[in-house]
Design an enzyme around this catalytic site. Structure first.
Site, PDB file in Angstrom:
ATOM      1  N   ARG A  86     -19.603 -16.346 -16.313  1.00  0.00           N
ATOM      2  CA  ARG A  86     -18.155 -16.314 -16.123  1.00  0.00           C
ATOM      3  C   ARG A  86     -17.397 -15.527 -17.186  1.00  0.00           C
ATOM      4  NH1 ARG A  86     -20.404 -20.837 -14.387  1.00  0.00           N
ATOM      5  NH2 ARG A  86     -19.846 -21.582 -12.306  1.00  0.00           N
ATOM      6  N   HIS A 111     -20.394 -13.763 -12.212  1.00  0.00           N
ATOM      7  CA  HIS A 111     -21.483 -12.847 -11.853  1.00  0.00           C
ATOM      8  C   HIS A 111     -20.993 -11.500 -11.313  1.00  0.00           C
ATOM      9  CE1 HIS A 111     -24.150 -16.034 -12.806  1.00  0.00           C
ATOM     10  NE2 HIS A 111     -24.168 -16.663 -11.655  1.00  0.00           N
ATOM     11  N   HIS A 182     -31.261 -14.025 -11.233  1.00  0.00           N
ATOM     12  CA  HIS A 182     -30.869 -15.401 -10.896  1.00  0.00           C
ATOM     13  C   HIS A 182     -31.912 -16.102 -10.010  1.00  0.00           C
ATOM     14  CE1 HIS A 182     -28.325 -18.820 -10.434  1.00  0.00           C
ATOM     15  NE2 HIS A 182     -27.264 -18.219 -10.933  1.00  0.00           N
ATOM     16  N   ASP A 254     -25.859 -26.801 -17.028  1.00  0.00           N
ATOM     17  CA  ASP A 254     -25.372 -25.502 -16.560  1.00  0.00           C
ATOM     18  C   ASP A 254     -24.732 -24.842 -17.778  1.00  0.00           C
ATOM     19  OD1 ASP A 254     -24.490 -23.332 -15.155  1.00  0.00           O
ATOM     20  OD2 ASP A 254     -23.320 -24.451 -13.679  1.00  0.00           O
ATOM     21  N   GLU A 318     -31.755 -18.205 -16.694  1.00  0.00           N
ATOM     22  CA  GLU A 318     -31.188 -16.858 -16.690  1.00  0.00           C
ATOM     23  C   GLU A 318     -31.033 -16.361 -18.118  1.00  0.00           C
ATOM     24  OE1 GLU A 318     -27.467 -17.426 -14.203  1.00  0.00           O
ATOM     25  OE2 GLU A 318     -28.436 -19.370 -14.101  1.00  0.00           O
TER      26      GLU A 318
HETATM   27  C1  GLA Z   1     -24.818 -19.778 -12.572  1.00  0.00           C
HETATM   28  C2  GLA Z   1     -23.676 -20.644 -12.972  1.00  0.00           C
HETATM   29  C3  GLA Z   1     -23.607 -21.841 -12.089  1.00  0.00           C
HETATM   30  C4  GLA Z   1     -23.533 -21.456 -10.633  1.00  0.00           C
HETATM   31  C5  GLA Z   1     -24.687 -20.539 -10.309  1.00  0.00           C
HETATM   32  C6  GLA Z   1     -24.591 -19.959  -8.931  1.00  0.00           C
HETATM   33  O1  GLA Z   1     -26.015 -20.324 -12.941  1.00  0.00           O
HETATM   34  O2  GLA Z   1     -23.741 -21.010 -14.324  1.00  0.00           O
HETATM   35  O3  GLA Z   1     -22.471 -22.593 -12.437  1.00  0.00           O
HETATM   36  O4  GLA Z   1     -22.325 -20.810 -10.366  1.00  0.00           O
HETATM   37  O5  GLA Z   1     -24.738 -19.472 -11.192  1.00  0.00           O
HETATM   38  O6  GLA Z   1     -24.438 -20.921  -7.946  1.00  0.00           O
END
Ligand code: GLA
Length: 354
Positions: A86, A111, A182, A254, A318
């Site tokens: 983000r 992304h 991803h 996350d 990632e």
């Molecule tokens: C990344 C983000 C998650 C989500 C995924 C896609 O990993 O950090 O919050 O948005 O991508 O679904």
């Protein structure tokens, strides 16, 4: 193997993709019967199979058809960019000039924006039995980003059961660049019913980045020591799941974990993921400074290859620069911004033992 490849092609290349043309599918194989398949849409890593006990085990999640692939927002296996994860409100400044890029996740840009690199058709510039090279030209102003950016992604499947991803990019104007893949892993098998939470994970990271409710890092680099974010020793992901507010904000893990600098040499084990029954180990080697560990908290209801996915049916690891880096001058490493004339160059290797 041939039948498996044919099924994959049937699923992903029967109907047209975003640009009205069908996807090009490429399969790589190695001496041990491991396979890796890709498509030019998003330079996507579609499939990874391991020969285990006479069976072909698919360890990646994906969509059941191209039509579903085009609807999902899980980013299954895609190369994401220009900026992975983000950017707050899609805004940043470079060289004193402010930019607004596309908002596609609450108030924020995720992304690369509305039509990120995951949705573009890449060009296959080279291919052999164990390697494929994809290239993409992203023109000045693409999704609001400055500069003409040329990207090259090389996937190599080695006889040491490694899938290596090499990234290269050049720009003619200074611009944020943060590329990753991803892929979602389930080392027990995509169709197994095992959860991300059943896997063991080790991350050689002693800091993590807490986020606000919109999943933008607050700016703090918090020590993992004594928290549920401590994966310095292998730990079952479910062991301390959702036990702390920093996880509850995100619906699980996350978060970006900041690697110890000494493990980012591309040859040290930066992360290790172990299958629930311990019959597969995946080691991640990388030159990137951090990893977004995402436990699959938004997967519920997403159509998948073998079934409709539920929460935590796979997890993403990632490798990347820190989310919202261009707005965090205190973080260094050029804040994820590539200067014109410089070369963005990184490598991540997923090494499988089975
Ligand atoms: C990344 C983000 C998650 C989500 C995924 C896609 O990993 O950090 O919050 O948005 O991508 O679904």
């Amino acid at each position: 193997m041939k039948t498996y490849f044919a099924q994959l092609e049937q699923a992903m290349a029967q109907t047209s993709s975003f640009d009205g043309q069908t996807a090009k599918i490429i399969h790589l194989t190695n001496a041990h019967g491991m396979t890796a398949s890709f498509m030019d849409i998003g330079a996507t890593w579609l499939s990874c199979t391991l020969p285990i006990e006479g069976q072909r085990r698919e360890v990646l999640l994906r969509s059941p058809t191209m039509a579903e692939h085009m609807k999902q927002d899980a980013y299954f296996g895609a190369v994401v960019g220009r900026f992975a994860n983000r950017i707050a409100k899609g805004q940043f400044a470079v060289d004193g000039k402010r930019y607004q890029v596309g908002i596609n996740n609450g108030d924020n840009s995720l992304h690369g924006g509305v039509e990120g690199f995951d949705k573009k058709r890449w060009t296959v510039v080279e291919r052999s039995a164990n390697q494929v090279v994809f290239a993409l030209h992203s023109q000045d102003g693409d999704q609001g980003y400055p500069g003409n950016l040329d990207v090259k992604v090389t996937y190599t499947l080695t006889d040491a059961n490694e899938l290596s991803i090499a990234y290269e990019a050049h720009t003619d104007q200074t611009c944020p660049v943060n590329l990753t893949n991803h892929a979602y892993f389930n080392l027990a098998g995509e169709a197994s019913g095992a959860k991300s939470l059943d896997h063991m994970l080790q991350l050689n990271a002693d800091y993590y980045l807490p986020t606000d409710a919109g999943l933008i890092p607050t700016g703090e680099q918090k020590p993992v020591l004594g928290t549920s974010f401590d994966f310095m020793q292998p730990k079952r992901i479910g062991e301390e799941f959702l036990t702390e507010p920093d996880q509850q904000t995100a619906g699980g893990y996350d978060h970006a974990f900041v690697f110890k600098p000494e493990v980012t040499d591309g040859i040290s084990a930066a992360a290790v993921l172990i299958a629930p029954k311990e019959d597969v180990t995946m080691t991640v080697l990388t030159t990137k400074p951090a990893i977004q560990f995402y436990s699959g908290n938004f997967l519920a209801g997403t159509p998948g290859a073998s079934k409709t996915y539920q929460l935590y049916d796979g997890l993403a690891l990632e490798t990347q620069y820190f989310p919202d880096g261009p707005n965090k001058p205190e973080w260094g490493l050029n804040n994820g911004v590539l200067s014109s004339g410089d070369c963005y160059q990184h490598q991540t290797v997923y090494q499988f033992e089975f």
